[in-house]
Scaffold this active site. Sequence first.
Site, PDB file in Angstrom:
ATOM      1  N   LYS A 158       5.277 -45.500  -7.019  1.00  0.00           N
ATOM      2  CA  LYS A 158       5.614 -44.255  -7.733  1.00  0.00           C
ATOM      3  C   LYS A 158       6.646 -44.616  -8.804  1.00  0.00           C
ATOM      4  O   LYS A 158       7.848 -44.431  -8.621  1.00  0.00           O
ATOM      5  CB  LYS A 158       6.150 -43.230  -6.726  1.00  0.00           C
TER       6      LYS A 158
HETATM    7  N1  PMP Z   1      -0.532 -38.695  -6.906  1.00  0.00           N
HETATM    8  C1  PMP Z   1       0.461 -38.689  -7.791  1.00  0.00           C
HETATM    9  C2  PMP Z   1       0.264 -39.353  -9.098  1.00  0.00           C
HETATM   10  C3  PMP Z   1       1.670 -38.057  -7.476  1.00  0.00           C
HETATM   11  O1  PMP Z   1       2.672 -38.044  -8.352  1.00  0.00           O
HETATM   12  C4  PMP Z   1       1.817 -37.418  -6.230  1.00  0.00           C
HETATM   13  C5  PMP Z   1       3.082 -36.700  -5.897  1.00  0.00           C
HETATM   14  N2  PMP Z   1       4.017 -37.552  -5.287  1.00  0.00           N
HETATM   15  C6  PMP Z   1       0.735 -37.461  -5.332  1.00  0.00           C
HETATM   16  C7  PMP Z   1      -0.427 -38.109  -5.712  1.00  0.00           C
HETATM   17  C8  PMP Z   1       0.819 -36.830  -3.985  1.00  0.00           C
HETATM   18  O2  PMP Z   1       1.665 -37.577  -3.148  1.00  0.00           O
HETATM   19  P1  PMP Z   1       2.515 -36.875  -1.996  1.00  0.00           P
HETATM   20  O3  PMP Z   1       1.552 -36.116  -1.167  1.00  0.00           O
HETATM   21  O4  PMP Z   1       3.127 -38.002  -1.254  1.00  0.00           O
HETATM   22  O5  PMP Z   1       3.491 -35.993  -2.668  1.00  0.00           O
END
Ligand code: PMP
Length: 305
Positions: A158
Site C-alpha cells: 500500500k
Molecule cells: N484496493 C486498494 C487499492 C485499496 O486502497 C484498498 C483500501 N485499503 C483496498 C483494495 C481494500 O483493502 P482493505 O479491505 O484492506 O481496506
Amino acid sequence: MIEKTQALWLDGVLTGWDDGTTHLMTHTLHYGFGVFEGIRAYQQADGGTALFRLEEHIERLFASASAAFLEVPFDRATLLGACKEVVRANGLRDAYLRPLVFVSEPNIIFAHWLNRVRVAVIAFPWVGYSDRSQQEGTNAKFSPYVRPKAHAAFYKAKMCGHYALSVVAYSEAIRTGFKQAIFLDEDGMVCETTGENLFMVKEQVVVTPPSSRSILMGLTRDAVMTLARELGYRVEERDISREECLSADEIFTTGTASELLPVRMLEGRPVGTGQLGPVTAVVQQAFSAAARGRAARYKHWLATL
Ligand code: PMP
C-alpha cells in the site's frame, strides 16, 4: 468533510492536530515514496470501541514498508499502541485511522535513506462515505487507465505513489458521469477499483480476482471470503474477464472505508436487477455484525481499546 480532532500521533508522541505539519522538501511529497494504512474503529454493541483487524493492518504496513525498502523506526507493538492511543485521546467511537510512514527532508534525491523516516497516525470521526450509501451503491465503468500486470507483486504494497493512478482514474470516471472506476490489466482481466477490491456473484458463486493480478490483498476482501464461506456460499479466487463481469448477477466492492458497496450500474447497464442483490445484502449484514461485535465467532477480529 474531515472533522479535525484534538490530537494526532507523530514520531512517538501525541501532538496537536494543527502541529501535524511537514516541510515542503519532504521526500514523500515529491515522489510518493511512502506507505500507509486505513483502519476503522467501530462502536461496539456493548458500548465500547474496537479497531477492526488492527494487527493485520499493522502487519500489512510493515510488509508494504519492507517491499519499499523502508525501515519503520518503531516496532509493531508501538504502532498498535499508537492506534489505540489516538482513538482514546480523542474520545472517538466510529473513526477512520490513517497510519502513514513517510520519508522526511531535506534531500530530494532518490537516495531516500539519507533522510529520516517518520511515522504519523491520524484519526478522525467516520461513519462512512456520505455519497456512497450501502443500499444505493455505485455506478461504475471500466477505467481506460490500465493497471500494469507486471507490477502485480508491487501492488501488494500500500504505497502512496500507487494512488496517483487511482486519483487520475477516479477523476476521469467522475468527469465522464460515473462514480467509480474498475481497473483492468493488460490482459483485460479485472483487478479492483481505484481503492477497493471487487467481487462478482454469478449463480450463487462468489468470485473475486486472485492475488496474481495487480490487487491489494484487502483485509475486508479476506473477511468477506470467510463470512461468505461460513454462510454457505462457494467462494472462488480466479480471473474475471471484462465480459464475465458485465454478465454478473451482482457486483460489490470491499474496503475499509466503504465496507461492502453494491455496484448497481456498470458501463451504463444495470448489474443483475439493478437493485441491492440478495447475496450482497446477506454478506453486508454479516460484516456489520462482525465489525460491531455482534458475532461472537469473529471477536478475534476486534482489538478493544
Ligand atoms: N484496493 C486498494 C487499492 C485499496 O486502497 C484498498 C483500501 N485499503 C483496498 C483494495 C481494500 O483493502 P482493505 O479491505 O484492506 O481496506
